[in-house]
Design an enzyme around this catalytic site. Structure first.
Site, PDB file in Angstrom:
ATOM      1  N   ARG A 134      53.463  39.095  38.272  1.00 16.51           N
ATOM      2  CA  ARG A 134      54.509  40.102  38.443  1.00 16.51           C
ATOM      3  C   ARG A 134      55.819  39.465  38.898  1.00 16.51           C
ATOM      4  O   ARG A 134      56.889  39.869  38.486  1.00 16.51           O
ATOM      5  CB  ARG A 134      54.032  41.129  39.477  1.00 16.51           C
ATOM      6  CG  ARG A 134      55.028  42.201  39.796  1.00 16.51           C
ATOM      7  CD  ARG A 134      54.429  43.294  40.652  1.00 16.51           C
ATOM      8  NE  ARG A 134      53.820  42.779  41.866  1.00 16.51           N
ATOM      9  CZ  ARG A 134      53.057  43.483  42.681  1.00 16.51           C
ATOM     10  NH1 ARG A 134      52.779  44.738  42.393  1.00 16.51           N
ATOM     11  NH2 ARG A 134      52.554  42.970  43.779  1.00 16.51           N
ATOM     12  N   TYR A 135      55.716  38.480  39.793  1.00 20.24           N
ATOM     13  CA  TYR A 135      56.903  37.784  40.296  1.00 20.24           C
ATOM     14  C   TYR A 135      57.112  36.511  39.476  1.00 20.24           C
ATOM     15  O   TYR A 135      56.159  35.970  38.914  1.00 20.24           O
ATOM     16  CB  TYR A 135      56.717  37.427  41.769  1.00 20.24           C
ATOM     17  CG  TYR A 135      56.568  38.620  42.678  1.00 20.24           C
ATOM     18  CD1 TYR A 135      57.668  39.400  43.032  1.00 20.24           C
ATOM     19  CD2 TYR A 135      55.329  38.968  43.194  1.00 20.24           C
ATOM     20  CE1 TYR A 135      57.534  40.488  43.875  1.00 20.24           C
ATOM     21  CE2 TYR A 135      55.186  40.058  44.039  1.00 20.24           C
ATOM     22  CZ  TYR A 135      56.289  40.813  44.382  1.00 20.24           C
ATOM     23  OH  TYR A 135      56.152  41.889  45.203  1.00 20.24           O
ATOM     24  N   ARG A 138      54.943  33.121  40.980  1.00 19.58           N
ATOM     25  CA  ARG A 138      53.628  33.170  41.618  1.00 19.58           C
ATOM     26  C   ARG A 138      52.730  34.172  40.901  1.00 19.58           C
ATOM     27  O   ARG A 138      53.224  35.137  40.305  1.00 19.58           O
ATOM     28  CB  ARG A 138      53.738  33.497  43.102  1.00 19.58           C
ATOM     29  CG  ARG A 138      54.554  34.724  43.432  1.00 19.58           C
ATOM     30  CD  ARG A 138      55.174  34.572  44.823  1.00 19.58           C
ATOM     31  NE  ARG A 138      55.915  35.762  45.241  1.00 19.58           N
ATOM     32  CZ  ARG A 138      57.196  35.971  44.954  1.00 19.58           C
ATOM     33  NH1 ARG A 138      57.865  35.107  44.209  1.00 19.58           N
ATOM     34  NH2 ARG A 138      57.807  37.056  45.381  1.00 19.58           N
ATOM     35  N   CYS A 147      32.868  41.794  48.508  1.00 17.51           N
ATOM     36  CA  CYS A 147      33.391  41.595  49.859  1.00 17.51           C
ATOM     37  C   CYS A 147      32.234  41.804  50.831  1.00 17.51           C
ATOM     38  O   CYS A 147      31.334  42.592  50.543  1.00 17.51           O
ATOM     39  CB  CYS A 147      34.474  42.622  50.198  1.00 17.51           C
ATOM     40  SG  CYS A 147      35.797  42.698  48.975  1.00 17.51           S
ATOM     41  N   CYS A 151      36.247  47.839  52.752  1.00 19.43           N
ATOM     42  CA  CYS A 151      37.183  48.565  53.609  1.00 19.43           C
ATOM     43  C   CYS A 151      37.520  49.886  52.943  1.00 19.43           C
ATOM     44  O   CYS A 151      37.916  49.903  51.770  1.00 19.43           O
ATOM     45  CB  CYS A 151      38.455  47.747  53.815  1.00 19.43           C
ATOM     46  SG  CYS A 151      38.115  46.022  54.191  1.00 19.43           S
ATOM     47  N   CYS A 154      40.805  50.188  50.997  1.00 16.97           N
ATOM     48  CA  CYS A 154      41.106  49.126  50.033  1.00 16.97           C
ATOM     49  C   CYS A 154      42.027  49.615  48.904  1.00 16.97           C
ATOM     50  O   CYS A 154      41.796  50.664  48.302  1.00 16.97           O
ATOM     51  CB  CYS A 154      39.809  48.594  49.433  1.00 16.97           C
ATOM     52  SG  CYS A 154      40.092  47.261  48.253  1.00 16.97           S
ATOM     53  N   ARG A 156      42.312  48.148  46.065  1.00 14.98           N
ATOM     54  CA  ARG A 156      41.685  47.862  44.763  1.00 14.98           C
ATOM     55  C   ARG A 156      40.344  48.553  44.621  1.00 14.98           C
ATOM     56  O   ARG A 156      39.424  48.036  43.985  1.00 14.98           O
ATOM     57  CB  ARG A 156      41.529  46.354  44.573  1.00 14.98           C
ATOM     58  CG  ARG A 156      42.844  45.641  44.546  1.00 14.98           C
ATOM     59  CD  ARG A 156      42.785  44.269  43.912  1.00 14.98           C
ATOM     60  NE  ARG A 156      44.090  43.660  44.050  1.00 14.98           N
ATOM     61  CZ  ARG A 156      44.345  42.607  44.827  1.00 14.98           C
ATOM     62  NH1 ARG A 156      43.377  42.002  45.488  1.00 14.98           N
ATOM     63  NH2 ARG A 156      45.568  42.141  44.925  1.00 14.98           N
ATOM     64  N   ASP A 315      49.441  51.882  50.483  1.00 15.99           N
ATOM     65  CA  ASP A 315      49.979  52.232  49.173  1.00 15.99           C
ATOM     66  C   ASP A 315      49.377  53.558  48.668  1.00 15.99           C
ATOM     67  O   ASP A 315      48.694  54.253  49.408  1.00 15.99           O
ATOM     68  CB  ASP A 315      49.791  51.084  48.189  1.00 15.99           C
ATOM     69  CG  ASP A 315      48.341  50.727  48.054  1.00 15.99           C
ATOM     70  OD1 ASP A 315      47.526  51.662  48.015  1.00 15.99           O
ATOM     71  OD2 ASP A 315      48.014  49.524  47.998  1.00 15.99           O
ATOM     72  N   ASP A 352      55.022  48.242  49.324  1.00 18.03           N
ATOM     73  CA  ASP A 352      54.856  47.669  47.992  1.00 18.03           C
ATOM     74  C   ASP A 352      55.189  48.797  47.016  1.00 18.03           C
ATOM     75  O   ASP A 352      54.455  49.788  46.929  1.00 18.03           O
ATOM     76  CB  ASP A 352      53.400  47.196  47.811  1.00 18.03           C
ATOM     77  CG  ASP A 352      53.340  45.771  47.305  1.00 18.03           C
ATOM     78  OD1 ASP A 352      54.194  45.415  46.471  1.00 18.03           O
ATOM     79  OD2 ASP A 352      52.434  45.035  47.732  1.00 18.03           O
ATOM     80  N   LYS A 359      57.693  44.066  46.850  1.00 13.37           N
ATOM     81  CA  LYS A 359      57.781  44.430  48.272  1.00 13.37           C
ATOM     82  C   LYS A 359      59.223  44.751  48.658  1.00 13.37           C
ATOM     83  O   LYS A 359      60.145  44.000  48.343  1.00 13.37           O
ATOM     84  CB  LYS A 359      57.274  43.281  49.138  1.00 13.37           C
ATOM     85  CG  LYS A 359      55.787  43.037  48.968  1.00 13.37           C
ATOM     86  CD  LYS A 359      55.305  41.902  49.806  1.00 13.37           C
ATOM     87  CE  LYS A 359      53.854  41.605  49.497  1.00 13.37           C
ATOM     88  NZ  LYS A 359      53.637  41.182  48.085  1.00 13.37           N
TER      89      LYS A 359
HETATM   90  S1  SF4 Z   1      40.677  45.276  51.576  1.00 12.49           S
HETATM   91 FE1  SF4 Z   1      39.461  45.497  49.676  1.00 12.49          FE
HETATM   92  S2  SF4 Z   1      39.448  43.457  48.766  1.00 12.49           S
HETATM   93 FE2  SF4 Z   1      40.069  43.211  50.903  1.00 12.49          FE
HETATM   94  S3  SF4 Z   1      38.157  42.772  52.015  1.00 12.49           S
HETATM   95 FE3  SF4 Z   1      38.511  44.972  52.150  1.00 12.49          FE
HETATM   96  S4  SF4 Z   1      37.365  45.833  50.412  1.00 12.49           S
HETATM   97 FE4  SF4 Z   1      37.591  43.644  50.033  1.00 12.49          FE
END
Ligand code: SF4
Length: 390
Positions: A134-135, A138, A147, A151, A154, A156, A315, A352, A359
């Site tokens: 995107r940038y 990088r 993971c 979380c 998250c 994603r 986000d 973001d 950002k």
């Molecule tokens: S934020 Fe998402 S990608 Fe990062 S550790 Fe937690 S679950 Fe995994």
């Protein structure tokens, strides 16, 4: 908004708790009988992750909402929690900041009108599977969708925890080939999921392959393992990682309750091997939208030689609207930090931009007014100062 007069008082209990966490032992909940060498074995932690309501009920008294949510959200975004992270939860308080980050609630099923399936436009900027470019200089390089802990906030969620969407060897090679073919890419963020779920050998090989690309100057490893599975950073692994300098680790502590002796050992081990570690906190309503908690967290991070780098505004990912704090909360946190503590403890607060705009920094307003010959500023105590415009 932030009131400087009450800041000292507000900090005291949180700082006291952090000091106890750092000096004392981490809680082990129902695993108090587990010997140290087993508890500190990351493979044991991975194998014993809590995945069901029955598992979790050994550690906390689940609310009806949490129990229903574990059943209802499993198909979309699985639950998995290491015993280490689960033992940090308050067994009786569903508002515990660690518990809120790891245990599903029914609010995750709500999709707000402003939510987006791909909030940062990562797919739109994906020239080959597993690379977001995107940038200009990088790229993000996704190497896994696993993971240790999933979380609940998250960004994603649409991919992470889904084993069918994980990167295979062919995709990883395709990503390397893309980076090698683009000499403008000088900075690679190895991300996922959590790259530390790969074996030591695979990680070493991957970083080695990136290092062989002459125009790749910097590699960043984005991992939450220091928070959720700090045992993963063994002396052997860190010694191997440190061969791939300049290597930066970006991690994701969100609350002082995560500041344990194990996490401190992990951060110090990385620093001792010359690996720079920076923290990217996500602002989460009810978890860390509190200046005293953020200040205590950042002070602890600095003591472990980890730089507080970003506070991210949550986000627009689907199913996390209950975590979104108003922008004023983030600005109040910055205002509570700037001037009241060292600048190193003041991260950038950024949003973001939805859809992939990148950002955008958010800063409190310190300019009172612009006159023709001077600017009038407000300092951190609210006092006015003038500076000539020429
Ligand atoms: S934020 Fe998402 S990608 Fe990062 S550790 Fe937690 S679950 Fe995994």
């Amino acid at each position: 908004m932030f009131d400087p007069a009450t800041q000292q008082e507000a900090d005291a209990p949180e700082l006291g708790r952090v000091a106890r966490d750092v000096l004392g032992e981490s809680p082990r909940g129902p695993w108090s009988h587990v010997p140290d060498e087993v508890w500190n074995d990351w493979r044991w932690q991975q194998r014993h992750r809590l995945r069901t309501a029955a598992d979790l009920e050994r550690v906390v008294r689940l609310t009806d909402d949490e129990r229903a949510a574990i059943a209802a959200t499993g198909d979309q975004f699985r639950m998995a929690i290491t015993p280490y992270y689960a033992a940090l939860m308050d067994p009786d308080d569903p508002r515990c900041p660690v518990r809120m980050q790891a245990v599903p609630v029914l609010a995750e099923l709500d999709v707000a009108a402003t939510d987006l399936a791909d909030p940062l436009g990562e797919e739109a900027y994906m020239p080959v599977p597993g690379i977001t470019h995107r940038y200009p200089d990088r790229v993000l390089y996704y190497v896994t969708h696993n993971c240790p802990v999933y979380c609940r906030h998250c960004t994603r969620k649409r991919k992470v925890s889904d084993p069918t969407s994980a990167a295979n060897h062919g995709q990883l090679d395709q990503g390397l080939a893309y980076i090698a073919a683009h000499p403008e890419v000088r900075d690679v963020l190895v991300s996922g999921g959590d790259p530390l779920t790969l074996s030591d050998d695979r990680l070493d090989a991957l970083l080695g392959a990136l290092r062989e690309i002459p125009h790749v100057e910097v590699v960043r490893l984005c991992t939450r393992n220091p928070v959720t599975l700090p045992q993963r950073f063994t002396e052997a692994l860190v010694t191997r990682l440190a061969r791939h300098q300049p290597l930066f680790v970006h991690t994701h502590f969100n609350h002082p309750r995560e500041c344990t002796p194990e996490a401190a050992r992990c951060l110090r081990l990385l620093a001792d091997h010359g690996v720079n570690v920076a923290n990217q906190m996500v602002l989460l309503r009810g978890v860390n939208d509190d200046p005293a908690a953020v200040k205590a967290l950042n002070h602890w991070l600095l003591r472990q030689r980890c730089r507080p780098y970003y506070i991210f505004q949550a986000d627009l990912a689907q199913g996390i609207s209950h975590f979104r704090a108003p922008l004023q909360s983030g600005l109040a946190i910055l205002q509570a930090l700037r001037g009241h503590t060292s600048g190193m403890a003041v991260p950038h607060y950024v949003i973001d931009a939805p859809g992939g705009g990148g950002k955008i920094p958010l800063v409190p307003e310190y300019v009172e007014r612009w006159d023709e010959d001077k600017v009038v500023f407000r300092n951190y105590l609210g006092e006015l100062y003038e500076y000539p415009t020429r």
